[in-house]
Design a protein around this motif. Sequence first.
Motif, PDB file in Angstrom:
ATOM      1  N   CYS A 104       0.809  -1.231   0.000  1.00  0.00           N
ATOM      2  CA  CYS A 104       0.000   0.000   0.000  1.00  0.00           C
ATOM      3  C   CYS A 104       0.833   1.267   0.000  1.00  0.00           C
ATOM      4  CB  CYS A 104      -0.933   0.006   1.215  1.00  0.00           C
ATOM      5  SG  CYS A 104      -2.119  -1.349   1.245  1.00  0.00           S
ATOM      6  N   GLY A 105       2.115   1.185   0.333  1.00  0.00           N
ATOM      7  CA  GLY A 105       2.954   2.366   0.360  1.00  0.00           C
ATOM      8  C   GLY A 105       3.338   2.819  -1.037  1.00  0.00           C
ATOM      9  N   PRO A 106       3.769   4.068  -1.184  1.00  0.00           N
ATOM     10  CA  PRO A 106       4.107   4.595  -2.516  1.00  0.00           C
ATOM     11  C   PRO A 106       5.419   4.044  -3.065  1.00  0.00           C
ATOM     12  CG  PRO A 106       4.545   6.244  -0.822  1.00  0.00           C
ATOM     13  CD  PRO A 106       3.877   5.096  -0.135  1.00  0.00           C
ATOM     14  N   VAL A 107       5.376   3.637  -4.332  1.00  0.00           N
ATOM     15  CA  VAL A 107       6.569   3.224  -5.075  1.00  0.00           C
ATOM     16  C   VAL A 107       6.647   4.145  -6.290  1.00  0.00           C
ATOM     17  CG1 VAL A 107       7.700   1.362  -6.362  1.00  0.00           C
ATOM     18  CG2 VAL A 107       6.399   0.834  -4.289  1.00  0.00           C
ATOM     19  N   PRO A 108       7.354   5.273  -6.160  1.00  0.00           N
ATOM     20  CA  PRO A 108       7.369   6.252  -7.261  1.00  0.00           C
ATOM     21  C   PRO A 108       7.984   5.695  -8.539  1.00  0.00           C
ATOM     22  CG  PRO A 108       9.005   6.815  -5.597  1.00  0.00           C
ATOM     23  CD  PRO A 108       8.143   5.737  -5.008  1.00  0.00           C
ATOM     24  N   LEU A 109       8.896   4.707  -8.391  1.00  0.00           N
ATOM     25  CA  LEU A 109       9.531   4.125  -9.566  1.00  0.00           C
ATOM     26  C   LEU A 109       9.795   2.643  -9.332  1.00  0.00           C
ATOM     27  CD1 LEU A 109      10.881   4.480 -12.366  1.00  0.00           C
ATOM     28  CD2 LEU A 109      13.018   4.971 -11.155  1.00  0.00           C
ATOM     29  N   LEU A 110       9.332   1.823 -10.282  1.00  0.00           N
ATOM     30  CA  LEU A 110       9.688   0.405 -10.343  1.00  0.00           C
ATOM     31  C   LEU A 110      10.570   0.225 -11.569  1.00  0.00           C
ATOM     32  CD1 LEU A 110       9.435  -2.669  -9.767  1.00  0.00           C
ATOM     33  CD2 LEU A 110       7.308  -2.631 -11.106  1.00  0.00           C
ATOM     34  N   VAL A 111      11.744  -0.349 -11.377  1.00  0.00           N
ATOM     35  CA  VAL A 111      12.670  -0.611 -12.476  1.00  0.00           C
ATOM     36  C   VAL A 111      12.847  -2.122 -12.592  1.00  0.00           C
ATOM     37  CG1 VAL A 111      15.026  -0.331 -13.330  1.00  0.00           C
ATOM     38  CG2 VAL A 111      13.874   1.577 -12.193  1.00  0.00           C
TER      39      VAL A 111
ATOM     40  N   GLN B   3      -4.564 -12.504 -12.589  1.00  0.00           N
ATOM     41  CA  GLN B   3      -4.711 -12.396 -14.035  1.00  0.00           C
ATOM     42  C   GLN B   3      -5.884 -11.476 -14.351  1.00  0.00           C
ATOM     43  OE1 GLN B   3      -3.211 -13.679 -16.864  1.00  0.00           O
ATOM     44  NE2 GLN B   3      -1.502 -14.496 -15.683  1.00  0.00           N
ATOM     45  N   PRO B   4      -5.824 -10.693 -15.434  1.00  0.00           N
ATOM     46  CA  PRO B   4      -4.647 -10.470 -16.267  1.00  0.00           C
ATOM     47  C   PRO B   4      -3.661  -9.553 -15.554  1.00  0.00           C
ATOM     48  CG  PRO B   4      -6.451  -9.084 -17.010  1.00  0.00           C
ATOM     49  CD  PRO B   4      -7.018  -9.953 -15.928  1.00  0.00           C
ATOM     50  N   PRO B   5      -2.363  -9.699 -15.816  1.00  0.00           N
ATOM     51  CA  PRO B   5      -1.370  -8.879 -15.123  1.00  0.00           C
ATOM     52  C   PRO B   5      -1.536  -7.391 -15.439  1.00  0.00           C
ATOM     53  CG  PRO B   5      -0.348 -10.742 -16.244  1.00  0.00           C
ATOM     54  CD  PRO B   5      -1.757 -10.657 -16.751  1.00  0.00           C
ATOM     55  N   ALA B   6      -1.352  -6.570 -14.413  1.00  0.00           N
ATOM     56  CA  ALA B   6      -1.457  -5.115 -14.561  1.00  0.00           C
ATOM     57  C   ALA B   6      -0.390  -4.449 -13.707  1.00  0.00           C
ATOM     58  CB  ALA B   6      -2.846  -4.633 -14.140  1.00  0.00           C
ATOM     59  N   THR B   7      -0.112  -3.202 -13.999  1.00  0.00           N
ATOM     60  CA  THR B   7       0.797  -2.424 -13.164  1.00  0.00           C
ATOM     61  C   THR B   7       0.184  -2.259 -11.779  1.00  0.00           C
ATOM     62  OG1 THR B   7       1.537  -1.181 -15.111  1.00  0.00           O
ATOM     63  CG2 THR B   7       2.027  -0.235 -12.951  1.00  0.00           C
ATOM     64  N   PRO B   8       0.895  -2.586 -10.707  1.00  0.00           N
ATOM     65  CA  PRO B   8       0.340  -2.399  -9.358  1.00  0.00           C
ATOM     66  C   PRO B   8      -0.049  -0.941  -9.113  1.00  0.00           C
ATOM     67  CG  PRO B   8       2.295  -3.777  -9.281  1.00  0.00           C
ATOM     68  CD  PRO B   8       2.221  -3.230 -10.669  1.00  0.00           C
ATOM     69  N   ASP B   9      -1.128  -0.740  -8.386  1.00  0.00           N
ATOM     70  CA  ASP B   9      -1.630   0.616  -8.161  1.00  0.00           C
ATOM     71  C   ASP B   9      -0.663   1.481  -7.365  1.00  0.00           C
ATOM     72  OD1 ASP B   9      -3.968   0.280  -9.595  1.00  0.00           O
ATOM     73  OD2 ASP B   9      -5.137  -0.373  -7.853  1.00  0.00           O
ATOM     74  N   CYS B  10       0.219   0.873  -6.570  1.00  0.00           N
ATOM     75  CA  CYS B  10       1.153   1.657  -5.764  1.00  0.00           C
ATOM     76  C   CYS B  10       2.299   2.230  -6.593  1.00  0.00           C
ATOM     77  CB  CYS B  10       1.714   0.818  -4.632  1.00  0.00           C
ATOM     78  SG  CYS B  10       2.732  -0.586  -5.178  1.00  0.00           S
ATOM     79  N   VAL B  11       2.450   1.765  -7.835  1.00  0.00           N
ATOM     80  CA  VAL B  11       3.583   2.168  -8.684  1.00  0.00           C
ATOM     81  C   VAL B  11       3.251   3.418  -9.472  1.00  0.00           C
ATOM     82  CG1 VAL B  11       5.012   1.485 -10.660  1.00  0.00           C
ATOM     83  CG2 VAL B  11       4.469  -0.179  -8.859  1.00  0.00           C
TER      84      VAL B  11
END
Length: 322
Positions: free
Chosen positions: A215-222, A241-249
Amino acid sequence: MRPALLFIHGIGGPRDPEKECGSWLAALAVGARRAGHASVASALEHGGWADAAFAHYGDLFARPHAQGESAFRIGAGEDEELRHLLEEMIHLQLLVCPNEDERRVLQHARAELTSARQAQGSGDLVRRLVNVCTTLLALPGLQRGGQWVSGRIMAGHLAQVTRYLSRAEPDGDGRTLDERVRERVLALLGKDRSTVVVAHSLGTVVALEALYRHCGPVPLLVTLGSPIGMRTVVHSRLRPQPPATPDCVGRWLNYWDRDDIIAPRPLLERDILPNAHGGLPESDRVDSDGIWVHTATKYLAQPGVAGPVVEAVRLAAEEPSA
């Protein structure tokens, strides 16, 4: 205090998290200097600037009461999944490989896999899959990189991808192997500060699934050298499924190298749905020196990778903790 930068490794054996974190930071310093962040690079080289942590889980894949090569042997029921993984790796690499010598190695390995399909019995199939991996070790990048000293170790490490996605191997408390791996990552994440996440290889799969629960903020996922786009053995087995970008990212940058045999389908934006904020992966190619380009440190030393990481970590580190 929770880290502002979290590293997540890929396939392989147990790691020393402190030593590995230092190695990844040193590579990031090289990339930061190349990207024009000289002061940050100097601070990183002297052990400062980045409040970083290294999530390690390689020890969880070791077989109980086994040592050496046998600690990462291919178990019952894992041989067919490994065959599918190798088939897709080789097929996709042949689509992009321009070097004729390397193509011959890949074609030889593909022929061995055709023979492996007709193998009688699990033991015979495992032997043939080890032979395929031994053939692949003749590829210049794998040969000179020294990541694996034998086809058997390579096969055992590659099988970690399918073992994770099998959702099996429960411990005494009923927690499956993949759950225990994700717990290692989630233990280093918190809601009290923004964290930049840098994940490599199998670690990109782990990170994606772990961040669905964060639930915490992830400003950047690399993501570096990611197998997420491998449709046969990875993409279709991700959860949910289906895979999606997590909302925290907030932003997702995906990097691939043409010579990286582990990441042969690089454009994740074609395979991932947007999150609630419309965020999608942004894939970009980097070119290393061609000697086992799959390592995380090779990717982090690239200015195009290090620059965005440095900028995002700087912003995250400046935020006050809750």
